[in-house]
Design a protein around this motif. Structure first.
Motif, PDB file in Angstrom:
ATOM      1  N   VAL A 106       0.836  -1.193   0.000  1.00 30.04           N
ATOM      2  CA  VAL A 106       0.000   0.000   0.000  1.00 30.04           C
ATOM      3  C   VAL A 106       0.876   1.250   0.000  1.00 30.04           C
ATOM      4  CG1 VAL A 106      -1.718   1.325   1.285  1.00 30.04           C
ATOM      5  CG2 VAL A 106      -1.925  -1.171   1.134  1.00 30.04           C
ATOM      6  N   ALA A 107       1.954   1.215   0.779  1.00 33.15           N
ATOM      7  CA  ALA A 107       2.848   2.376   0.850  1.00 33.15           C
ATOM      8  C   ALA A 107       3.478   2.672  -0.514  1.00 33.15           C
ATOM      9  CB  ALA A 107       3.939   2.129   1.894  1.00 33.15           C
ATOM     10  N   VAL A 108       3.911   1.628  -1.223  1.00 29.50           N
ATOM     11  CA  VAL A 108       4.488   1.833  -2.553  1.00 29.50           C
ATOM     12  C   VAL A 108       3.416   2.339  -3.518  1.00 29.50           C
ATOM     13  CG1 VAL A 108       5.599   0.710  -4.519  1.00 29.50           C
ATOM     14  CG2 VAL A 108       6.276   0.108  -2.180  1.00 29.50           C
ATOM     15  N   ALA A 109       2.188   1.806  -3.392  1.00 32.80           N
ATOM     16  CA  ALA A 109       1.092   2.256  -4.259  1.00 32.80           C
ATOM     17  C   ALA A 109       0.776   3.727  -4.006  1.00 32.80           C
ATOM     18  CB  ALA A 109      -0.150   1.405  -4.023  1.00 32.80           C
ATOM     19  N   VAL A 110       0.866   4.164  -2.763  1.00 35.49           N
ATOM     20  CA  VAL A 110       0.669   5.580  -2.447  1.00 35.49           C
ATOM     21  C   VAL A 110       1.695   6.425  -3.196  1.00 35.49           C
ATOM     22  CG1 VAL A 110       0.944   7.290  -0.600  1.00 35.49           C
ATOM     23  CG2 VAL A 110      -0.478   5.269  -0.222  1.00 35.49           C
ATOM     24  N   GLY A 111       2.947   5.961  -3.217  1.00 38.91           N
ATOM     25  CA  GLY A 111       3.977   6.670  -3.975  1.00 38.91           C
ATOM     26  C   GLY A 111       3.675   6.690  -5.462  1.00 38.91           C
ATOM     27  N   PRO A 146       2.858   0.624 -14.161  1.00 42.00           N
ATOM     28  CA  PRO A 146       3.516  -0.643 -13.833  1.00 42.00           C
ATOM     29  C   PRO A 146       3.873  -0.780 -12.360  1.00 42.00           C
ATOM     30  CG  PRO A 146       4.985   0.792 -15.091  1.00 42.00           C
ATOM     31  CD  PRO A 146       3.629   1.398 -15.142  1.00 42.00           C
ATOM     32  N   LEU A 147       4.174   0.336 -11.706  1.00 39.19           N
ATOM     33  CA  LEU A 147       4.473   0.273 -10.278  1.00 39.19           C
ATOM     34  C   LEU A 147       3.248  -0.183  -9.494  1.00 39.19           C
ATOM     35  CD1 LEU A 147       6.660   0.763  -8.189  1.00 39.19           C
ATOM     36  CD2 LEU A 147       5.971   3.164  -8.086  1.00 39.19           C
ATOM     37  N   LEU A 148       2.085   0.325  -9.873  1.00 41.81           N
ATOM     38  CA  LEU A 148       0.848  -0.117  -9.232  1.00 41.81           C
ATOM     39  C   LEU A 148       0.602  -1.596  -9.498  1.00 41.81           C
ATOM     40  CD1 LEU A 148      -1.887   0.304  -7.812  1.00 41.81           C
ATOM     41  CD2 LEU A 148      -2.805   1.057 -10.018  1.00 41.81           C
ATOM     42  N   LEU A 149       0.783  -2.026 -10.737  1.00 40.80           N
ATOM     43  CA  LEU A 149       0.536  -3.427 -11.073  1.00 40.80           C
ATOM     44  C   LEU A 149       1.482  -4.355 -10.313  1.00 40.80           C
ATOM     45  CD1 LEU A 149      -0.096  -3.221 -14.926  1.00 40.80           C
ATOM     46  CD2 LEU A 149      -1.758  -3.197 -13.054  1.00 40.80           C
ATOM     47  N   LEU A 195       0.666   1.000 -22.472  1.00 41.84           N
ATOM     48  CA  LEU A 195       2.114   1.188 -22.421  1.00 41.84           C
ATOM     49  C   LEU A 195       2.651   0.887 -21.021  1.00 41.84           C
ATOM     50  CD1 LEU A 195       2.597   4.445 -24.534  1.00 41.84           C
ATOM     51  CD2 LEU A 195       3.392   2.140 -25.112  1.00 41.84           C
ATOM     52  N   GLY A 196       1.904   1.327 -20.002  1.00 43.94           N
ATOM     53  CA  GLY A 196       2.304   1.002 -18.640  1.00 43.94           C
ATOM     54  C   GLY A 196       2.300  -0.496 -18.391  1.00 43.94           C
ATOM     55  N   VAL A 197       1.287  -1.179 -18.911  1.00 45.63           N
ATOM     56  CA  VAL A 197       1.195  -2.633 -18.772  1.00 45.63           C
ATOM     57  C   VAL A 197       2.357  -3.316 -19.492  1.00 45.63           C
ATOM     58  CG1 VAL A 197      -0.179  -4.654 -19.428  1.00 45.63           C
ATOM     59  CG2 VAL A 197      -1.297  -2.669 -18.418  1.00 45.63           C
ATOM     60  N   LEU A 198       2.719  -2.823 -20.662  1.00 42.87           N
ATOM     61  CA  LEU A 198       3.827  -3.412 -21.421  1.00 42.87           C
ATOM     62  C   LEU A 198       5.163  -3.206 -20.687  1.00 42.87           C
ATOM     63  CD1 LEU A 198       2.808  -2.343 -25.045  1.00 42.87           C
ATOM     64  CD2 LEU A 198       2.601  -4.617 -24.005  1.00 42.87           C
ATOM     65  N   VAL A 199       5.325  -2.037 -20.087  1.00 43.76           N
ATOM     66  CA  VAL A 199       6.526  -1.799 -19.282  1.00 43.76           C
ATOM     67  C   VAL A 199       6.591  -2.803 -18.126  1.00 43.76           C
ATOM     68  CG1 VAL A 199       7.653  -0.173 -17.712  1.00 43.76           C
ATOM     69  CG2 VAL A 199       6.748   0.630 -19.896  1.00 43.76           C
ATOM     70  N   TYR A 200       5.444  -3.017 -17.497  1.00 39.26           N
ATOM     71  CA  TYR A 200       5.383  -3.981 -16.400  1.00 39.26           C
ATOM     72  C   TYR A 200       5.742  -5.378 -16.887  1.00 39.26           C
ATOM     73  CZ  TYR A 200       3.291  -7.082 -12.916  1.00 39.26           C
ATOM     74  OH  TYR A 200       3.078  -8.072 -11.990  1.00 39.26           O
ATOM     75  N   ALA A 201       5.226  -5.764 -18.066  1.00 41.51           N
ATOM     76  CA  ALA A 201       5.521  -7.093 -18.602  1.00 41.51           C
ATOM     77  C   ALA A 201       7.011  -7.266 -18.882  1.00 41.51           C
ATOM     78  CB  ALA A 201       4.711  -7.334 -19.872  1.00 41.51           C
ATOM     79  N   VAL A 202       7.662  -6.197 -19.349  1.00 44.14           N
ATOM     80  CA  VAL A 202       9.092  -6.258 -19.637  1.00 44.14           C
ATOM     81  C   VAL A 202       9.910  -6.390 -18.354  1.00 44.14           C
ATOM     82  CG1 VAL A 202      11.064  -4.950 -20.544  1.00 44.14           C
ATOM     83  CG2 VAL A 202       8.914  -5.028 -21.829  1.00 44.14           C
TER      84      VAL A 202
END
Length: 521
Positions: free
Chosen positions: A14-19, A42-45, A166-173
């Protein structure tokens, strides 16, 4: 005890998601770091991967509440409690997103479902309650980016999908357990999206006809809420600025306009019923000898009711065509549950009479040109913009009053939204504000003129009359409806799959790690 342990385990996420929420808020004006949007997703995912629905709700809510707290601090002008309430309300939508996305990430088509679910979340925030608050859409941050040009093809909802994708693709990478093939495909797809967006060209050519329009920013006597009590001064400021314009025209230092535009609330006194206000408007109209689009608050249609309107005031025939704002602001222009809330929240008495929404789009034919009138916040609502764009508007007008929120970042955010609407519709947008920001935005989203705040400003522009519709205008709401449907479908499929045993993470090597909050990201 086990629930307490689970809560303790989820708190770092949760703390990281807040960031991540704070990063997303900084993507928008006045901070203007749009690339942070692609980093925040991607940080949220990553924080949602491997958590339960309850954990996903907490992670998503922490993200969303922080996001809106950073995005709309200007609401503290009304009250800190109002800003907190809005952030919590909108943040809860992202709590639902987090709960559903935590399960959708386990589905084999998660790369499609997750960005579609994001669009569905934006659709929900922009629809309910009380007509919604579509201020936090990913697309609004990209007016200066090549990605923003895609709005002319797929609309605002489609652009939000692309950015979320694009965020999802960054997360996948970057995902530690992603298969090499998934990483390669995601990397190539992301580069292709960004590269192809740069190839999109936006036309600014008209149909051969042009219009010369004057935007009048007469300024207000003060900032914040106190200006509301000085209505006559505001009207006279706009009258005097118009008279000065005519003097410049007579002296040959300025081009004579075909139309003069006054902003929303250029008169808060009904010109149909108040003789002095009517005289001031008539003085300006007779001086310039062309129609003035006046922003007026009019009484009615019922007792203790009012409407925020744009009135075409002709030098020969007087007041004629009239458009009433269709999306008044809840708790700003009207009070939901008025009788129940007023006895307990006295501050709401400042709002005064209830603003009643108008009916029908703001289409105004003036001297052979079709204008589409939008009033202030309602330019953020797709249906209002779509109605005038599809209805044949050749030029868009935004009458606005941002004096309450001057120098808070809100006018800059609204100006960015307006730029995205210019790109989406392929229309010049003429903006008149009481105190700023007024200006002219070309059909490609580029800024021809942008006024300062809390200064008088008169700008005369010669702009093209355009007939050709963008693909986004032709498609209308279909991209949003389809993507929302896909997001809901993906969530349903993921929830149904929860009942089946799962042996591997889609796109990753088989694993026997239990799907709990303790799963490493």
């Amino acid at each position: 005890m086990e629930r307490l342990r689970a809560l303790v385990r989820i708190l770092p996420r949760v703390a990281v998601a807040v960031g991540a929420g704070a990063l997303l808020g900084l993507a928008y004006q006045p901070h203007d770091h749009p690339w942070l949007a692609i980093a925040a997703v991607p940080l949220l995912l990553a924080m949602l991967n491997g958590v339960s629905m309850k954990g996903g709700f907490l992670v998503g809510a922490g993200f969303g509440i922080t996001y809106y707290a950073v995005l709309v601090p200007w609401l503290t002008v009304i009250g800190g409690d109002a800003a907190i309430a809005l952030a919590i309300l909108e943040g809860l939508f992202y709590g639902v997103f987090g709960a559903l996305a935590s399960q959708t990430l386990k589905h084999k088509l998660w790369i499609l479902w997750v960005p579609s679910l994001w669009v569905a979340t934006e659709y929900a925030t922009g629809s309910v309650p009380f007509g919604g608050f579509p201020w936090g859409r990913l697309a609004w941050a990209f007016a200066d980016s090549p990605l923003g040009r895609l709005a002319s093809l797929v609309g605002i909802a489609g652009l939000s999908f692309v950015i979320a994708l694009l965020g999802v693709l960054v997360y996948a990478v970057l995902r530690r357990r992603s298969a090499l093939s998934l990483r390669a495909v995601s990397l190539v797809a992301g580069i292709a999206i960004v590269g192809l967006s740069g190839l999109v060209t936006l036309s600014t050519e008209g149909n051969g006809k042009t219009v010369t329009a004057a935007m009048i920013q007469g300024n207000v006597p003060g900032k914040g809420l106190e200006f509301l009590g000085r209505a006559r001064t505001v009207t006279k400021n706009h009258m005097n600025a118009t008279l000065d314009l005519e003097k410049q025209v007579e002296a040959g230092s300025q081009v004579k306009p075909d139309l003069v535009i006054w902003p929303e609330n250029s008169t808060d006194i009904d010109p149909y019923k108040d003789f002095e206000t009517k005289q001031d408007i008539e003085a300006a109209v007779q001086a310039v000898k062309v129609p003035i689009l006046v922003g007026a608050v009019t009484e009615g249609p019922g007792p203790n009711e009012r409407q925020t309107t744009g009135i075409v005031w002709d030098p020969a025939t007087g007041p004629g065509q009239r458009y009433a704002k269709r999306h008044p602001v809840p708790f700003g222009e009207y009070i939901p549950f008025r009788d129940q809330l007023l006895p307990y929240i006295k501050r709401l008495e400042m709002i005064g009479r209830q603003t009643i929404p108008g009916v029908g789009p703001g289409l105004m034919p003036i001297k052979g040109v079709m204008y589409g009138d939008l009033i202030c916040f309602e330019l953020a609502y797709d249906n209002v913009v779509s109605d005038v764009a599809k209805g044949g508007a050749q030029i868009l007008i935004v009458q606005t009053n941002n004096a309450t929120y001057g120098d808070t970042g809100q006018p800059e955010q609204q100006f960015a939204i307006t730029r995205m609407r210019a790109i989406e519709t392929g229309r010049t947008v003429l903006i008149a504000s009481t105190s700023g920001i007024s200006g002219v935005i070309n059909p490609d989203g580029k800024v021809e003129h942008k006024s300062g705040q809390f200064v008088p400003d008169v700008y005369v522009a010669k702009v093209p009359v355009r007939d050709q519709k963008t693909l986004a205008t032709t498609l209308g709401g279909w991209p949003q409806w389809i993507l929302t449907g896909l997001g809901i479908l993906g969530a349903v499929l993921a929830l149904l799959a929860r009942r089946k045993p799962r042996t591997e993470d889609p796109g990753n090597p088989p694993t026997t790690t239990p799907d709990r909050e303790t799963v490493p990201v």
